[in-house]
Write a protein that holds these residues in place. Structure first.
Motif, PDB file in Angstrom:
ATOM      1  N   PRO A 332       0.754  -1.456   0.121  1.00 33.06           N
ATOM      2  CA  PRO A 332      -0.161  -0.236  -0.071  1.00 33.06           C
ATOM      3  C   PRO A 332       0.779   1.152   0.501  1.00 33.06           C
ATOM      4  CG  PRO A 332      -0.766  -1.804   1.429  1.00 33.06           C
ATOM      5  CD  PRO A 332       0.944  -1.937   1.453  1.00 33.06           C
ATOM      6  N   CYS A 475       1.835  -8.093   4.900  1.00 27.66           N
ATOM      7  CA  CYS A 475       2.804  -7.606   3.713  1.00 27.66           C
ATOM      8  C   CYS A 475       4.287  -6.986   4.081  1.00 27.66           C
ATOM      9  CB  CYS A 475       2.840  -5.802   2.644  1.00 27.66           C
ATOM     10  SG  CYS A 475       2.682  -4.448   3.236  1.00 27.66           S
ATOM     11  N   GLY A 476       3.990  -6.666   5.780  1.00 23.63           N
ATOM     12  CA  GLY A 476       5.641  -6.649   6.266  1.00 23.63           C
ATOM     13  C   GLY A 476       6.035  -5.159   6.001  1.00 23.63           C
ATOM     14  N   CYS A 481       2.231  -3.246  12.447  1.00 19.10           N
ATOM     15  CA  CYS A 481       1.001  -4.911  11.588  1.00 19.10           C
ATOM     16  C   CYS A 481       2.382  -5.600  11.445  1.00 19.10           C
ATOM     17  CB  CYS A 481       0.273  -3.940  10.406  1.00 19.10           C
ATOM     18  SG  CYS A 481       0.106  -5.668   9.469  1.00 19.10           S
ATOM     19  N   ARG A 482       3.085  -5.570  10.626  1.00 26.68           N
ATOM     20  CA  ARG A 482       4.764  -6.867  10.850  1.00 26.68           C
ATOM     21  C   ARG A 482       4.353  -7.560  12.545  1.00 26.68           C
ATOM     22  NH1 ARG A 482       8.382  -4.507   9.221  1.00 26.68           N
ATOM     23  NH2 ARG A 482       9.962  -3.892  11.369  1.00 26.68           N
ATOM     24  N   SER A 519      -1.297   1.329  11.908  1.00 23.59           N
ATOM     25  CA  SER A 519      -0.642   0.525  11.168  1.00 23.59           C
ATOM     26  C   SER A 519      -1.376   2.055   9.701  1.00 23.59           C
ATOM     27  CB  SER A 519      -2.214  -1.172  11.477  1.00 23.59           C
ATOM     28  OG  SER A 519      -1.434  -1.434  11.838  1.00 23.59           O
ATOM     29  N   CYS A 521      -2.427   0.572   6.552  1.00 21.12           N
ATOM     30  CA  CYS A 521      -3.522   0.354   5.648  1.00 21.12           C
ATOM     31  C   CYS A 521      -4.405  -0.667   6.666  1.00 21.12           C
ATOM     32  CB  CYS A 521      -3.402  -0.118   4.801  1.00 21.12           C
ATOM     33  SG  CYS A 521      -2.689  -2.148   4.578  1.00 21.12           S
ATOM     34  N   LEU A 523      -5.678  -4.265   6.792  1.00 17.96           N
ATOM     35  CA  LEU A 523      -5.319  -4.876   7.392  1.00 17.96           C
ATOM     36  C   LEU A 523      -4.692  -4.889   8.667  1.00 17.96           C
ATOM     37  CD1 LEU A 523      -3.370  -7.447   5.679  1.00 17.96           C
ATOM     38  CD2 LEU A 523      -2.593  -7.423   7.393  1.00 17.96           C
TER      39      LEU A 523
HETATM   40 FE1  SF4 Z   1       1.650  -4.040   5.004  1.00 15.15          FE
HETATM   41 FE2  SF4 Z   1      -0.541  -2.735   5.355  1.00 15.15          FE
HETATM   42 FE3  SF4 Z   1       0.209  -4.669   7.608  1.00 15.15          FE
HETATM   43 FE4  SF4 Z   1       1.821  -2.209   6.743  1.00 15.15          FE
HETATM   44  S1  SF4 Z   1      -0.347  -2.408   8.021  1.00 15.15           S
HETATM   45  S2  SF4 Z   1       2.623  -3.965   7.425  1.00 15.15           S
HETATM   46  S3  SF4 Z   1       1.053  -1.871   4.821  1.00 15.15           S
HETATM   47  S4  SF4 Z   1      -0.388  -4.909   5.014  1.00 15.15           S
END
Ligand code: SF4
Length: 567
Positions: A332, A475-476, A481-482, A519, A521, A523
């Motif tokens: 993103p 997506c890391g 988020c990661r 975060s 995005c 996800l």
């Molecule tokens: Fe990727 Fe979105 Fe998670 Fe950030 S919040 S690691 S951009 S999936």
């Protein structure tokens, strides 16, 4: 088939993967050279997408769908049967190269699972007997064309059509009207209808189109997001199979309104089997003068390409999808700028969901008033729901916005319902006392997934599976988020094993709050929802789990003490 342009990278890799069963490591430098990108970019894209691999996959590549609904139907037993009969490990190609089996996120067949893709073709309604027979056919190297035809049938399961699904538009009906009335009038009709995006966010469609139209720049684009990866949803699959003309018409209308000459439909890799059908519809539209140079003799030129995804849930996020359309990893983007001003190739892009575009064509063809008359004050029209799980009749149900969750349950024949997951794992898990809540942007906002769990289901285990799903699909890019999805996974496992401490429960809340705020995005912002909803709304269920397993452990210790005490 692929021009020497960097934006062709993903599509070229998908073609190579299909033809060769992998993207060989020793080809990657030549690919980079051909397209004018770096070797690191090629490797990065191959690593990013679940459906690409530098290692050869099996001649028969089985991708077994692993959603909670598939598991209700016994998909784990099917997996074990296939692994045993074929003598393989998950994700590892058999030494003779014949077969590999991969577990993948929901493939959009929750109404007829357990399901799998074999070399991209869907197998529905898997049973232990069918899994055994499948293994035997693979061992005998029987060509897939000679497998039972019925195995590959995908039913549309339209159970309750409403305004959108009961009306069949004539090909070109909306476009002819729009070309007669002009782009401003078409845009005004969309505005008066009150159309909002059906992907879940509910953004005002007319405002999006106006912003893209008014943005500067030489070129503009229309993007159609057909990457419905939210577990449990499949309504776009049905629309693509039954209303492709109407969707393409909606794209053309968007192009006409914003002044675009090109549209891109981003089709999730799991739906690649729909490509021949979609391409045939596009060809018919070209032959009828509805696409191409000077559409229907007007001054408007517009055509549509279909681009494939390759198995990455995060590409459903609109800027990740645009990155993917540009051939890159689906990470993103930072916003602003928003796609309406700098989207595909940094040009203004109107990005809409499949269902939104089908609704746009309906509005222009049959008028804004009929559309506006349905639904609620803030949510006009109807919504398609993909209903699955513990119901008598799973499938597509169309309701006017404002219908209650209870009405949906009655329509699909659900009894003894303990909870509903509305909007997929990133949505909300509601308890029976909330079943009078309404499907609407201002209440239960949903992209369409509606999973029903009756009293037999283990909600702790379901929340745990959803948490693992987010960790797998992150997506890391950003740390909250990661790292957060890993912390949540650990806490969910402890909860599932009945050994979560008060500190673990606090950690879920703290990490969840941090992820929501920090975060990048949706996800990451929603990954804690399944656990937070479980903890806040289903206390007896998770508390009982903690107690029962503690009791078992205590019983075990007592028994062990008895054993040890014996002479
Ligand atoms: Fe990727 Fe979105 Fe998670 Fe950030 S919040 S690691 S951009 S999936």
């Amino acid at each position: 088939r692929h021009p020497r342009r960097p934006d062709r990278l993903l599509q070229l890799l998908i073609d190579i993967q299909q033809a060769r069963g992998c993207v060989p490591a020793d080809w990657q430098a030549a690919i980079a050279d051909h397209l004018g990108v770096t070797l690191a970019q090629v490797r990065g894209v191959v690593d990013f997408y679940h459906f690409l691999s530098a290692q050869p996959l099996g001649d028969y590549c089985i991708r077994l769908s692993d959603s909670v609904i598939d598991r209700f139907g016994g998909s784990l037993a099917m997996r074990d049967c296939l692994l045993e009969r074929l003598g393989i490990e998950p994700g590892v190609t058999r030494p003779d190269g014949r077969v590999s089996l991969h577990v993948t996120s929901c493939i959009g067949l929750a109404d007829q699972g357990p399901a799998a893709l074999v070399n991209g073709l869907p197998l529905t309604g898997l049973t232990p007997a069918r899994a055994s027979r499948l293994a035997a056919l693979i061992e005998r190297d029987v060509a897939m064309a000679d497998w039972p035809r019925g195995w590959f049938e995908v039913a549309n399961h339209i159970r309750q059509p409403g305004m959108l699904l009961s009306m069949r538009l004539r090909r070109g009906e909306a476009l002819v009207k729009a070309l007669r009335s002009g782009p401003e009038a078409a845009l005004d009709a969309i505005r008066r209808a009150g159309l909002r995006g059906r992907g879940g966010a509910g953004f005002d469609t007319a405002l999006k189109w106006r912003l893209a139209r008014e943005a500067g720049g030489a070129a503009r684009y229309v993007a159609c997001n057909a990457d419905e990866g939210e577990p449990g949803t499949f309504k776009d699959r049905v629309l693509l199979a039954t209303r492709a003309d109407q969707i393409f018409e909606g794209m053309s209308l968007a192009g006409y309104v914003i002044g675009a000459e090109r549209g891109l439909l981003y089709l999730r890799g799991e739906y690649a089997y729909l490509l021949p059908h979609l391409r045939a519809v596009l060809q018919r539209r070209r032959a009828d003068g509805l696409l191409g140079e000077r559409v229907l003799g007007s001054g408007f030129s517009f055509d549509i390409d279909i681009e494939l995804g390759a198995g990455a849930y995060v590409c459903g996020e609109e800027t990740a999808m645009i990155e993917s359309l540009e051939g890159k990893r689906g990470i993103p983007r930072l916003r602003p700028p928003f796609p309406v001003s700098a989207g595909y190739l940094d040009c203004p892009t109107a990005n809409n969901n499949v269902e939104t575009l089908a609704c746009a064509a309906l509005i222009i063809a049959r008028g804004a008033d009929a559309f506006r008359a349905r639904g609620t004050g803030k949510s006009r029209g109807s919504k398609l729901l993909s209903v699955s799980g513990d119901v008598a009749v799973p499938g597509i149900y169309e309701f006017d916005f404002g219908a209650t969750a209870r009405e949906v349950l009655a329509a699909c024949g659900a009894v003894d319902v303990q909870a509903i997951q509305v909007g997929g794992p990133s949505g909300v898990l509601i308890a029976p006392e909330q079943f009078d809540r309404r499907i609407a942007f201002e209440d239960l906002s949903t992209g369409g997934s509606f999973m029903v769990f009756d009293s037999r289901r283990d909600l702790v285990d379901i929340a745990r599976q959803f948490t693992h799903f987010f960790a797998f699909e992150s997506c890391g890019l950003c740390t909250p988020c990661r790292v957060g999805t890993q912390l949540l996974t650990r806490a969910a496992d402890k909860l599932g094993e009945g050994r979560a401490s008060d500190a673990d429960l606090r950690e879920i809340e703290d990490v969840g709050r941090l992820m929501r705020e920090m975060s990048h995005c949706g996800l990451g912002q929603t990954a804690a929802n399944p656990l937070l909803d479980l903890l806040s709304r289903f206390r007896p269920q998770w508390e009982a789990r903690q107690r029962s397993l503690s009791d078992e452990a205590a019983d075990g210790e007592l028994a062990g003490a008895g054993e040890r005490a014996r002479p």
